[in-house]
Design a protein around this motif. Sequence first.
Motif, PDB file in Angstrom:
ATOM      1  N   SER A  98       0.826  -1.201   0.000  1.00  0.00           N
ATOM      2  CA  SER A  98       0.000   0.000   0.000  1.00  0.00           C
ATOM      3  C   SER A  98       0.863   1.255   0.000  1.00  0.00           C
ATOM      4  CB  SER A  98      -0.911   0.014   1.221  1.00  0.00           C
ATOM      5  OG  SER A  98      -1.752  -1.108   1.244  1.00  0.00           O
ATOM      6  N   ARG A 140      -4.163   3.236  -3.925  1.00  0.00           N
ATOM      7  CA  ARG A 140      -3.339   3.001  -2.745  1.00  0.00           C
ATOM      8  C   ARG A 140      -2.323   1.880  -2.957  1.00  0.00           C
ATOM      9  NH1 ARG A 140      -5.535   0.699   1.138  1.00  0.00           N
ATOM     10  NH2 ARG A 140      -3.935   1.283   2.652  1.00  0.00           N
ATOM     11  N   CYS A 241      -2.646  -8.587   2.017  1.00  0.00           N
ATOM     12  CA  CYS A 241      -2.470  -7.124   2.030  1.00  0.00           C
ATOM     13  C   CYS A 241      -2.931  -6.607   3.385  1.00  0.00           C
ATOM     14  CB  CYS A 241      -3.275  -6.479   0.907  1.00  0.00           C
ATOM     15  SG  CYS A 241      -3.087  -4.674   0.811  1.00  0.00           S
ATOM     16  N   ASP A 242      -2.081  -5.833   4.046  1.00  0.00           N
ATOM     17  CA  ASP A 242      -2.435  -5.256   5.348  1.00  0.00           C
ATOM     18  C   ASP A 242      -2.955  -6.322   6.313  1.00  0.00           C
ATOM     19  OD1 ASP A 242      -1.685  -2.741   4.435  1.00  0.00           O
ATOM     20  OD2 ASP A 242      -3.694  -2.282   3.692  1.00  0.00           O
ATOM     21  N   VAL A 244      -4.513  -9.082   5.782  1.00  0.00           N
ATOM     22  CA  VAL A 244      -5.694  -9.839   5.369  1.00  0.00           C
ATOM     23  C   VAL A 244      -5.255 -10.848   4.313  1.00  0.00           C
ATOM     24  CG1 VAL A 244      -7.915  -9.741   4.164  1.00  0.00           C
ATOM     25  CG2 VAL A 244      -7.357  -8.028   5.885  1.00  0.00           C
ATOM     26  N   THR A 259      -8.699 -12.003  11.953  1.00  0.00           N
ATOM     27  CA  THR A 259      -8.610 -10.934  12.936  1.00  0.00           C
ATOM     28  C   THR A 259      -7.513 -11.241  13.958  1.00  0.00           C
ATOM     29  OG1 THR A 259     -10.211 -11.955  14.444  1.00  0.00           O
ATOM     30  CG2 THR A 259     -11.096 -10.527  12.715  1.00  0.00           C
ATOM     31  N   GLN A 278     -14.879  -6.194   9.196  1.00  0.00           N
ATOM     32  CA  GLN A 278     -13.843  -5.331   8.621  1.00  0.00           C
ATOM     33  C   GLN A 278     -12.871  -6.133   7.758  1.00  0.00           C
ATOM     34  OE1 GLN A 278     -11.988  -3.145  11.840  1.00  0.00           O
ATOM     35  NE2 GLN A 278     -13.987  -2.512  12.653  1.00  0.00           N
ATOM     36  N   VAL A 279     -12.499  -7.326   8.228  1.00  0.00           N
ATOM     37  CA  VAL A 279     -11.624  -8.185   7.429  1.00  0.00           C
ATOM     38  C   VAL A 279     -12.293  -8.542   6.107  1.00  0.00           C
ATOM     39  CG1 VAL A 279     -10.619 -10.505   7.306  1.00  0.00           C
ATOM     40  CG2 VAL A 279     -10.297  -9.118   9.350  1.00  0.00           C
ATOM     41  N   ALA A 281     -14.641  -6.872   4.567  1.00  0.00           N
ATOM     42  CA  ALA A 281     -14.741  -5.671   3.738  1.00  0.00           C
ATOM     43  C   ALA A 281     -13.424  -5.365   3.046  1.00  0.00           C
ATOM     44  CB  ALA A 281     -15.172  -4.484   4.614  1.00  0.00           C
ATOM     45  N   ARG A 282     -12.317  -5.523   3.761  1.00  0.00           N
ATOM     46  CA  ARG A 282     -11.005  -5.262   3.155  1.00  0.00           C
ATOM     47  C   ARG A 282     -10.686  -6.289   2.087  1.00  0.00           C
ATOM     48  NH1 ARG A 282      -8.167  -5.196   8.736  1.00  0.00           N
ATOM     49  NH2 ARG A 282      -6.197  -5.381   7.595  1.00  0.00           N
ATOM     50  N   LEU A 285     -12.623  -5.335  -1.000  1.00  0.00           N
ATOM     51  CA  LEU A 285     -12.013  -4.221  -1.731  1.00  0.00           C
ATOM     52  C   LEU A 285     -10.914  -4.728  -2.662  1.00  0.00           C
ATOM     53  CD1 LEU A 285     -11.694  -1.348   0.908  1.00  0.00           C
ATOM     54  CD2 LEU A 285     -13.099  -1.358  -1.171  1.00  0.00           C
ATOM     55  N   LEU A 286     -10.148  -5.711  -2.187  1.00  0.00           N
ATOM     56  CA  LEU A 286      -9.083  -6.281  -3.005  1.00  0.00           C
ATOM     57  C   LEU A 286      -9.651  -7.137  -4.133  1.00  0.00           C
ATOM     58  CD1 LEU A 286      -6.600  -7.467  -0.209  1.00  0.00           C
ATOM     59  CD2 LEU A 286      -6.365  -5.464  -1.692  1.00  0.00           C
TER      60      LEU A 286
END
Length: 350
Positions: A98, A140, A241-242, A244, A259, A278-279, A281-282, A285-286
């Motif tokens: 990122s 990003r 990524c990050d 995840v 998590t 949240q995991v 959702a991320r 996004l990928l």
Amino acid sequence: MIRVAIIGCGIIGASIAFELSQFPELKVTVFDKQPPGQGSTGAALGVLMGVISHKTKGRNWKLRETSLQRYETLIPELEAFTGRKIPFNKQGILMLCSEGEDLIKWENLIATRRSQGWQLELWDVERVRDRCPHLSLNDRIIAAIYSPQDRQVDPTALTLALIDAAERNGVIFEFGVPVEAAEIAASLKFDRVIVAAGLGSAAVTASLNQLVDIRPVLGQALHLRSAKPLGNPDFRPVITCDDVHIVPLGNQEYWVGATVEFSENGGEIQANADMLAQVMARASLLCPALAEAEIIRKWSGLRPRPEGRPAPIIETLPGNDRVLIASGHYRNGVLLAPATARSIREMILQ
């Protein structure tokens, strides 16, 4: 004849049992109060992040390197011996970088790995798009690191194969029987006792009047099924990524996780649904197609993390040289299992 008791039969205990089973001078019995492969093993994603780790020297890197090398022979060896199929992804790990990521740090790691005989590659965004068309690379994402020699393995399938192979070699397994470590250690029946009970190791060692402080960190993950194939069928690495991970399983199925949830005030950890969301959702996004995927299952597990010292703990119990500790691997139990087993074998047979 050296008589050995192993307490705990997750991936660590099973790996030790199989390693020791190959030496006829060792008579091994494994105890676990649960069925095999429960606890943190059954909850793990099995992502083997060795070469892509920034650990480059000392014990931590040596354990990683030893395990990665052993996995290349261990999986085919177990499959041939037991007839079991062990899902083993040899297409590597692709880590997306990122904005703000220090690419010079990665270039230095690539050079270090090359000098150690390992391979890492720095990819630009266009190459990632070409190789992984199912990913959505927003502004990003500035680059990616591809680690072709890192792996992913199904932890439960591997654990069951290790147990099967060890049993064929004469190891005795006792499941569903609560066992007091103090009783085993005091018994003249065993010359060595190996504590590989993960989070249970704290209570086990406490019964021996030596507390090894290992505390839980909860992780949650999901098992998804996509309605259609995603990406390039000939290139299916683990995507990360990050922190995840998107783990391809075949048959349009994926694991997504995980998590990292700590206890508040030392109490019991309750799985936080918002953190899992949240995991997910991320991950979506990928890979936007995952947002439409069917959720087959959600699960959580507790990782054993040593308090106030580096993971893992592989040593003789202070004050009792008959008892060895192989526990507290935190998030790297599957990765470090073969090297841990080798270390314990060397400690017993030296």
